[in-house]
Design a protein around this motif. Structure first.
Motif, mmCIF file in Angstrom:
data_model
loop_
_atom_site.group_PDB
_atom_site.id
_atom_site.type_symbol
_atom_site.label_atom_id
_atom_site.label_comp_id
_atom_site.label_asym_id
_atom_site.label_seq_id
_atom_site.Cartn_x
_atom_site.Cartn_y
_atom_site.Cartn_z
ATOM 1 N N ALA A 21 16.502 0.030 3.143
ATOM 2 C CA ALA A 21 17.271 1.157 2.618
ATOM 3 C C ALA A 21 16.566 1.860 1.468
ATOM 4 O O ALA A 21 16.871 3.001 1.172
ATOM 5 C CB ALA A 21 18.648 0.680 2.168
ATOM 6 N N THR A 22 15.642 1.206 0.823
ATOM 7 C CA THR A 22 14.962 1.797 -0.324
ATOM 8 C C THR A 22 13.463 1.795 -0.102
ATOM 9 O O THR A 22 12.918 0.924 0.552
ATOM 10 C CB THR A 22 15.261 1.014 -1.608
ATOM 11 O OG1 THR A 22 14.785 -0.324 -1.444
ATOM 12 C CG2 THR A 22 16.742 0.999 -1.918
ATOM 13 N N LEU A 23 12.808 2.802 -0.637
ATOM 14 C CA LEU A 23 11.345 2.874 -0.594
ATOM 15 C C LEU A 23 10.886 3.506 -1.891
ATOM 16 O O LEU A 23 11.350 4.575 -2.269
ATOM 17 C CB LEU A 23 10.871 3.714 0.586
ATOM 18 C CG LEU A 23 9.362 3.995 0.664
ATOM 19 C CD1 LEU A 23 8.579 2.695 0.829
ATOM 20 C CD2 LEU A 23 9.068 4.959 1.800
ATOM 21 N N ALA A 24 9.988 2.827 -2.589
ATOM 22 C CA ALA A 24 9.435 3.354 -3.830
ATOM 23 C C ALA A 24 7.935 3.529 -3.659
ATOM 24 O O ALA A 24 7.278 2.701 -3.037
ATOM 25 C CB ALA A 24 9.713 2.401 -4.989
ATOM 26 N N ALA A 25 7.402 4.625 -4.193
ATOM 27 C CA ALA A 25 5.965 4.883 -4.187
ATOM 28 C C ALA A 25 5.497 4.935 -5.629
ATOM 29 O O ALA A 25 5.974 5.756 -6.416
ATOM 30 C CB ALA A 25 5.668 6.192 -3.478
ATOM 31 N N PRO A 27 2.311 5.496 -7.998
ATOM 32 C CA PRO A 27 0.916 5.958 -8.013
ATOM 33 C C PRO A 27 0.089 5.267 -9.087
ATOM 34 O O PRO A 27 0.605 4.829 -10.110
ATOM 35 C CB PRO A 27 1.060 7.450 -8.324
ATOM 36 C CG PRO A 27 2.299 7.534 -9.148
ATOM 37 C CD PRO A 27 3.210 6.451 -8.619
ATOM 38 N N SER A 28 -1.199 5.166 -8.817
ATOM 39 C CA SER A 28 -2.183 4.759 -9.836
ATOM 40 C C SER A 28 -3.315 5.780 -9.759
ATOM 41 O O SER A 28 -3.213 6.762 -9.033
ATOM 42 C CB SER A 28 -2.692 3.346 -9.577
ATOM 43 O OG SER A 28 -3.564 3.340 -8.457
ATOM 44 N N THR A 29 -4.369 5.561 -10.454
ATOM 45 C CA THR A 29 -5.473 6.526 -10.426
ATOM 46 C C THR A 29 -6.241 6.508 -9.110
ATOM 47 O O THR A 29 -6.926 7.477 -8.788
ATOM 48 C CB THR A 29 -6.452 6.264 -11.589
ATOM 49 O OG1 THR A 29 -6.932 4.924 -11.490
ATOM 50 C CG2 THR A 29 -5.786 6.492 -12.928
ATOM 51 N N THR A 30 -6.124 5.439 -8.336
ATOM 52 C CA THR A 30 -6.896 5.325 -7.095
ATOM 53 C C THR A 30 -6.071 5.101 -5.832
ATOM 54 O O THR A 30 -6.614 5.173 -4.736
ATOM 55 C CB THR A 30 -7.908 4.181 -7.202
ATOM 56 O OG1 THR A 30 -7.208 2.958 -7.439
ATOM 57 C CG2 THR A 30 -8.912 4.432 -8.313
ATOM 58 N N ALA A 31 -4.786 4.815 -5.960
ATOM 59 C CA ALA A 31 -3.987 4.484 -4.774
ATOM 60 C C ALA A 31 -2.505 4.685 -5.050
ATOM 61 O O ALA A 31 -2.090 4.921 -6.184
ATOM 62 C CB ALA A 31 -4.236 3.037 -4.363
ATOM 63 N N ILE A 32 -1.734 4.565 -4.004
ATOM 64 C CA ILE A 32 -0.273 4.554 -4.107
ATOM 65 C C ILE A 32 0.200 3.245 -3.510
ATOM 66 O O ILE A 32 -0.217 2.866 -2.409
ATOM 67 C CB ILE A 32 0.364 5.730 -3.350
ATOM 68 C CG1 ILE A 32 -0.039 7.042 -3.998
ATOM 69 C CG2 ILE A 32 1.880 5.585 -3.299
ATOM 70 C CD1 ILE A 32 0.428 8.261 -3.260
ATOM 71 N N THR A 33 1.044 2.532 -4.229
ATOM 72 C CA THR A 33 1.631 1.298 -3.716
ATOM 73 C C THR A 33 3.055 1.587 -3.271
ATOM 74 O O THR A 33 3.849 2.148 -4.027
ATOM 75 C CB THR A 33 1.638 0.197 -4.789
ATOM 76 O OG1 THR A 33 0.279 -0.072 -5.161
ATOM 77 C CG2 THR A 33 2.282 -1.080 -4.276
ATOM 78 N N LEU A 34 3.372 1.220 -2.040
ATOM 79 C CA LEU A 34 4.724 1.351 -1.510
ATOM 80 C C LEU A 34 5.420 0.005 -1.634
ATOM 81 O O LEU A 34 4.817 -1.033 -1.377
ATOM 82 C CB LEU A 34 4.694 1.765 -0.041
ATOM 83 C CG LEU A 34 3.972 3.061 0.293
ATOM 84 C CD1 LEU A 34 3.965 3.283 1.795
ATOM 85 C CD2 LEU A 34 4.614 4.222 -0.428
ATOM 86 N N SER A 35 6.687 0.042 -2.007
ATOM 87 C CA SER A 35 7.471 -1.193 -2.064
ATOM 88 C C SER A 35 8.894 -0.886 -1.630
ATOM 89 O O SER A 35 9.360 0.244 -1.730
ATOM 90 C CB SER A 35 7.440 -1.803 -3.463
ATOM 91 O OG SER A 35 7.947 -0.894 -4.403
ATOM 92 N N TRP A 36 9.588 -1.895 -1.135
ATOM 93 C CA TRP A 36 10.941 -1.727 -0.631
ATOM 94 C C TRP A 36 11.689 -3.033 -0.772
ATOM 95 O O TRP A 36 11.099 -4.085 -0.992
ATOM 96 C CB TRP A 36 10.921 -1.266 0.836
ATOM 97 C CG TRP A 36 10.118 -2.155 1.739
ATOM 98 C CD1 TRP A 36 10.573 -3.229 2.452
ATOM 99 C CD2 TRP A 36 8.716 -2.056 2.021
ATOM 100 N NE1 TRP A 36 9.547 -3.809 3.154
ATOM 101 C CE2 TRP A 36 8.395 -3.101 2.914
ATOM 102 C CE3 TRP A 36 7.705 -1.197 1.608
ATOM 103 C CZ2 TRP A 36 7.105 -3.299 3.395
ATOM 104 C CZ3 TRP A 36 6.417 -1.411 2.090
ATOM 105 C CH2 TRP A 36 6.131 -2.432 2.965
ATOM 106 N N ALA A 37 13.009 -2.958 -0.654
ATOM 107 C CA ALA A 37 13.837 -4.158 -0.719
ATOM 108 C C ALA A 37 13.640 -4.957 0.566
ATOM 109 O O ALA A 37 13.701 -4.392 1.657
ATOM 110 C CB ALA A 37 15.303 -3.783 -0.886
ATOM 111 N N PRO A 38 13.370 -6.249 0.459
ATOM 112 C CA PRO A 38 13.210 -7.068 1.665
ATOM 113 C C PRO A 38 14.474 -7.034 2.525
ATOM 114 O O PRO A 38 15.588 -6.891 2.022
ATOM 115 C CB PRO A 38 12.976 -8.478 1.116
ATOM 116 C CG PRO A 38 12.514 -8.277 -0.285
ATOM 117 C CD PRO A 38 13.195 -7.025 -0.759
#
Length: 70
Positions: A21-25, A27-38
């Motif tokens: 139901a959730t997705l967070a992006a 950012p860093s200087t070189t990449a984007i990390t995606l994370s979500w609720a298990p």
């Protein structure tokens, strides 16, 4: 780009759970990390990306066993 998570894989003994139901992006200087609720009972996840919300969708990674993608 648009990001999308679809229904995670589960063992054959249970029905498919809903997509996260959730997705967070993050950012860093070189990449984007995606994370979500298990998702309960999920055994793996697949992350897709598309240029627009209507697609076409391309799988970036599959078989992810944690609720993050970098």
């Amino acid at each position: 780009s648009k990001w999308r998570l679809v229904r995670p894989a589960v063992s054959d003994t249970v029905g498919a759970p809903s997509a996260p139901a959730t997705l967070a992006a993050t950012p860093s200087t070189t990449a984007i990390t995606l994370s979500w609720a298990p998702v309960d009972l999920a055994t793996s996840y697949t992350v897709y990306r598309a240029p627009t919300s209507s697609g076409p969708w391309t799988a970036l990674a599959s078989g992810l066993t944690s609720a993050t993608y970098a």
